[in-house]
Enzyme design. Structure first.
Site, PDB file in Angstrom:
ATOM      1  N   ARG A  39       0.818  -1.215   0.000  1.00 42.45           N
ATOM      2  CA  ARG A  39       0.000   0.000   0.000  1.00 42.45           C
ATOM      3  C   ARG A  39       0.858   1.274   0.000  1.00 42.45           C
ATOM      4  O   ARG A  39       0.439   2.293  -0.538  1.00 42.45           O
ATOM      5  CB  ARG A  39      -0.941   0.001   1.200  1.00 42.45           C
ATOM      6  N   LYS A 200     -17.552 -16.467   4.596  1.00 38.66           N
ATOM      7  CA  LYS A 200     -18.989 -16.286   4.792  1.00 38.66           C
ATOM      8  C   LYS A 200     -19.756 -15.851   3.546  1.00 38.66           C
ATOM      9  O   LYS A 200     -19.362 -14.932   2.853  1.00 38.66           O
ATOM     10  CB  LYS A 200     -19.220 -15.219   5.868  1.00 38.66           C
ATOM     11  N   GLY A 351      -7.515  -9.580   0.996  1.00 37.79           N
ATOM     12  CA  GLY A 351      -6.199  -9.791   1.603  1.00 37.79           C
ATOM     13  C   GLY A 351      -5.627 -11.176   1.347  1.00 37.79           C
ATOM     14  O   GLY A 351      -4.487 -11.313   0.901  1.00 37.79           O
ATOM     15  N   GLY A 374     -12.258  -4.448   1.862  1.00 37.92           N
ATOM     16  CA  GLY A 374     -13.663  -4.049   1.902  1.00 37.92           C
ATOM     17  C   GLY A 374     -14.030  -3.105   0.764  1.00 37.92           C
ATOM     18  O   GLY A 374     -15.114  -3.213   0.181  1.00 37.92           O
TER      19      GLY A 374
HETATM   20  P1  ADP Z   1     -10.029 -12.384   1.332  1.00 39.93           P
HETATM   21  O1  ADP Z   1      -9.152 -12.040   2.508  1.00 39.93           O
HETATM   22  O2  ADP Z   1      -9.245 -12.951   0.171  1.00 39.93           O
HETATM   23  O3  ADP Z   1     -10.944 -11.266   0.964  1.00 39.93           O
HETATM   24  P2  ADP Z   1     -12.085 -13.466   3.008  1.00 39.93           P
HETATM   25  O4  ADP Z   1     -11.612 -12.521   4.055  1.00 39.93           O
HETATM   26  O5  ADP Z   1     -13.466 -13.330   2.498  1.00 39.93           O
HETATM   27  O6  ADP Z   1     -11.035 -13.523   1.809  1.00 39.93           O
HETATM   28  O7  ADP Z   1     -12.025 -14.933   3.572  1.00 39.93           O
HETATM   29  C1  ADP Z   1     -10.868 -15.449   4.103  1.00 39.93           C
HETATM   30  C2  ADP Z   1     -11.191 -16.429   5.175  1.00 39.93           C
HETATM   31  O8  ADP Z   1     -11.984 -17.529   4.722  1.00 39.93           O
HETATM   32  C3  ADP Z   1      -9.895 -17.019   5.672  1.00 39.93           C
HETATM   33  O9  ADP Z   1      -9.795 -16.735   7.045  1.00 39.93           O
HETATM   34  C4  ADP Z   1     -10.046 -18.484   5.356  1.00 39.93           C
HETATM   35  O10 ADP Z   1      -9.353 -19.239   6.298  1.00 39.93           O
HETATM   36  C5  ADP Z   1     -11.548 -18.686   5.389  1.00 39.93           C
HETATM   37  N1  ADP Z   1     -11.976 -19.937   4.742  1.00 39.93           N
HETATM   38  C6  ADP Z   1     -11.820 -20.333   3.471  1.00 39.93           C
HETATM   39  N2  ADP Z   1     -12.273 -21.593   3.283  1.00 39.93           N
HETATM   40  C7  ADP Z   1     -12.746 -22.027   4.463  1.00 39.93           C
HETATM   41  C8  ADP Z   1     -13.352 -23.242   4.922  1.00 39.93           C
HETATM   42  N3  ADP Z   1     -13.517 -24.283   4.131  1.00 39.93           N
HETATM   43  N4  ADP Z   1     -13.728 -23.284   6.221  1.00 39.93           N
HETATM   44  C9  ADP Z   1     -13.524 -22.248   7.047  1.00 39.93           C
HETATM   45  N5  ADP Z   1     -12.957 -21.080   6.674  1.00 39.93           N
HETATM   46  C10 ADP Z   1     -12.563 -20.957   5.402  1.00 39.93           C
HETATM   47  C1  3PG Z   2      -8.554  -1.869   5.089  1.00 41.31           C
HETATM   48  O1  3PG Z   2      -7.500  -2.360   5.523  1.00 41.31           O
HETATM   49  O2  3PG Z   2      -9.456  -2.562   4.578  1.00 41.31           O
HETATM   50  C2  3PG Z   2      -8.697  -0.380   5.114  1.00 41.31           C
HETATM   51  O3  3PG Z   2      -7.516   0.244   5.497  1.00 41.31           O
HETATM   52  C3  3PG Z   2      -9.868   0.063   5.964  1.00 41.31           C
HETATM   53  O4  3PG Z   2      -9.652  -0.246   7.309  1.00 41.31           O
HETATM   54  P1  3PG Z   2     -10.904  -0.354   8.286  1.00 41.31           P
HETATM   55  O5  3PG Z   2     -11.625  -1.630   7.903  1.00 41.31           O
HETATM   56  O6  3PG Z   2     -10.328  -0.404   9.689  1.00 41.31           O
HETATM   57  O7  3PG Z   2     -11.787   0.852   8.073  1.00 41.31           O
HETATM   58 MG    MG Z   3      -9.765 -11.212   4.470  1.00 41.66          MG
END
Ligand code: ADP
Ligand code: 3PG
Ligand code: MG
Length: 394
Positions: A39, A200, A351, A374
């Site tokens: 970033r 989710k 992420g 997000g």
């Molecule tokens: P990203 O970070 O790429 O946006 P998300 O934050 O939506 O993705 O989701 C990531 C989370 O989903 C991780 O913590 C991962 O461990 C979880 N996850 C993926 N597959 C499964 C599963 N089969 N059961 C439980 N958690 C899972």
């Molecule tokens: C992020 O890491 O998604 C942004 O920096 C926003 O952070 P926040 O979810 O704490 O508002």
């Molecule tokens: Mg994530």
């Protein structure tokens, strides 16, 4: 969502004090060392441009969630140091945000110099989008530039409110993020394939809904796939499931069918009887899991199925891992590899997905890895981002 906002190139910045909102919310280890500076690197283009144009650059950002309290753990000091290395020039760090230190440094700042305010979330007024706080910040500068794409989904004082008091434009990063993702959504090279994973369904309902209108194929893996499986009457054992979202999942499946969108779910599942990095993995046909088994990753047949449909894609949008990251990452890695091997326009958000792509060394094979978590999701949902909506129209 279409934007036609002024960019930093559309406004006169020479010799002016310009306050720039960046997203320097970077991951750190226990000692405060920055573990991924993506970033910060992504913010350089705008900062360098302003410095070349002889603006005096006042940077600001949040880091973490200090909840309106001053907390040294969330100081931007490590960011100032890293940024200064990357720019090859001093980045003066203020001790505060709108206090004496910040104001004195800003007042003395000369064209071609750069400073950074302390973490704007040390003030509770930031997240409340308090107008008096935004006005104080604005009083230090003559122009406002927002380049914090990762925080553009927040309507906070430094991401939105401040635009009421200064000429306001976006930086190169915001421009790049919205033009690449906007084009992919508005006029995608086809077939347009979206691949969604993560924990989710509830996090991604809006995204799925919006993408059903636009995509040819939607692939669903990861934790959210089990809610769909159960909605179809399948056996998912102890896998993650949102029981209150079963109707919704059924609705999405029906909508995809009505629109003629192919919706692919896993056909086999790597399971264990409990979640632990050393748990012994066993593979079952999807939707046919024994009662005590928990789905943790997509299986080899699913990898082939998903890879096949990514092969000839014209556009791929990927958000969310296929398995519990990092321990069950085989499926996630295979998907990253399949996208890298295709000639598709590829957009990676989130992420864990971005981290997987980078760890595997595929980052330069992707068209775009969003700096937003997000924010990129809300953009894909078709929602208006307050940090962009607040800027001046062209
Ligand atoms: P990203 O970070 O790429 O946006 P998300 O934050 O939506 O993705 O989701 C990531 C989370 O989903 C991780 O913590 C991962 O461990 C979880 N996850 C993926 N597959 C499964 C599963 N089969 N059961 C439980 N958690 C899972
Ligand atoms: C992020 O890491 O998604 C942004 O920096 C926003 O952070 P926040 O979810 O704490 O508002
Ligand atoms: Mg994530």
């Amino acid at each position: 969502m279409q934007y036609n906002k002024k960019s930093v190139e559309d406004i006169d910045v020479a010799g002016k004090k310009v306050i720039v909102r960046c997203d320097f919310n970077v991951p750190q280890d226990d000692t405060g060392r920055i573990t991924d500076d993506k970033r910060i690197v992504a913010s350089l283009q705008t900062i360098k441009y302003l410095l070349e144009k002889k603006a005096a650059v006042i940077l600001c950002s949040h880091l973490g969630r200090p909840k309106g309290q001053v907390n040294p753990k969330y100081s931007l000091k490590p960011v100032a140091e890293r940024l200064s290395e990357l720019l090859g020039q001093e980045v003066k760090l203020a001790d505060d945000v709108i206090g004496e230190s910040a104001k004195a440094l800003a007042a003395a700042l000369k064209p071609g110099e750069v400073m950074l305010l302390e973490n704007v979330r040390f003030h509770k007024e930031e997240e409340k989008n308090d107008p008096a706080f935004a006005k104080e910040l604005a009083s230090m500068a003559e122009v406002y530039v927002n380049d914090a794409f990762g925080t553009a989904h927040r309507a906070h004082a430094t991401t939105a409110g401040i635009a009421d008091y200064l000429p306001a434009a976006c930086g190169f990063l915001i421009n790049k993020e919205i033009s690449i993702m906007g084009k992919a959504l508005a006029d995608p090279a086809r077939p347009f394939v979206a691949i969604l994973g993560g924990a989710k369904v509830s996090d991604k309902i809006g995204v799925i809904n919006n993408l059903i209108e636009k995509c040819d194929t939607i692939i669903i893996g990861g934790g959210m796939s089990y809610t769909f499986m159960k909605a179809m009457g399948k056996q998912i054992g102890t896998s993650l499931c949102e029981d209150d979202k079963l109707d919704l999942a059924r609705g999405l499946l029906e909508k995809a069918e009505q629109k003629g969108v192919q919706l692919l779910l896993p056909i086999d599942t790597v399971c264990a009887d409990h979640f632990a990095a050393d748990a012994e993995p066993k593979t079952f046909d999807a939707g046919n899991l024994p009662d005590h088994m928990m789905g943790l990753d997509i299986g080899p047949k699913t990898i082939d199925l998903f890879s096949e449909s990514l092969k000839d894609a014209g556009t791929v949008v990927w958000n969310g891992p296929m398995g519990v990251f990092d321990a069950f990452a085989v499926g996630t890695k295979a998907v990253a590899k399949a996208i890298a091997a295709s000639n598709a326009v590829s957009i990676i958000g989130g992420g864990d997905s971005a981290a997987a792509v980078e760890k595997l060394g595929f980052a330069n094979r992707m068209t775009h890895i969003s700096t937003g978590g997000g924010a990129s999701l809300e953009f894909l949902e078709g929602l208006e981002l307050p940090g962009i909506a607040c800027l001046q129209d062209r």
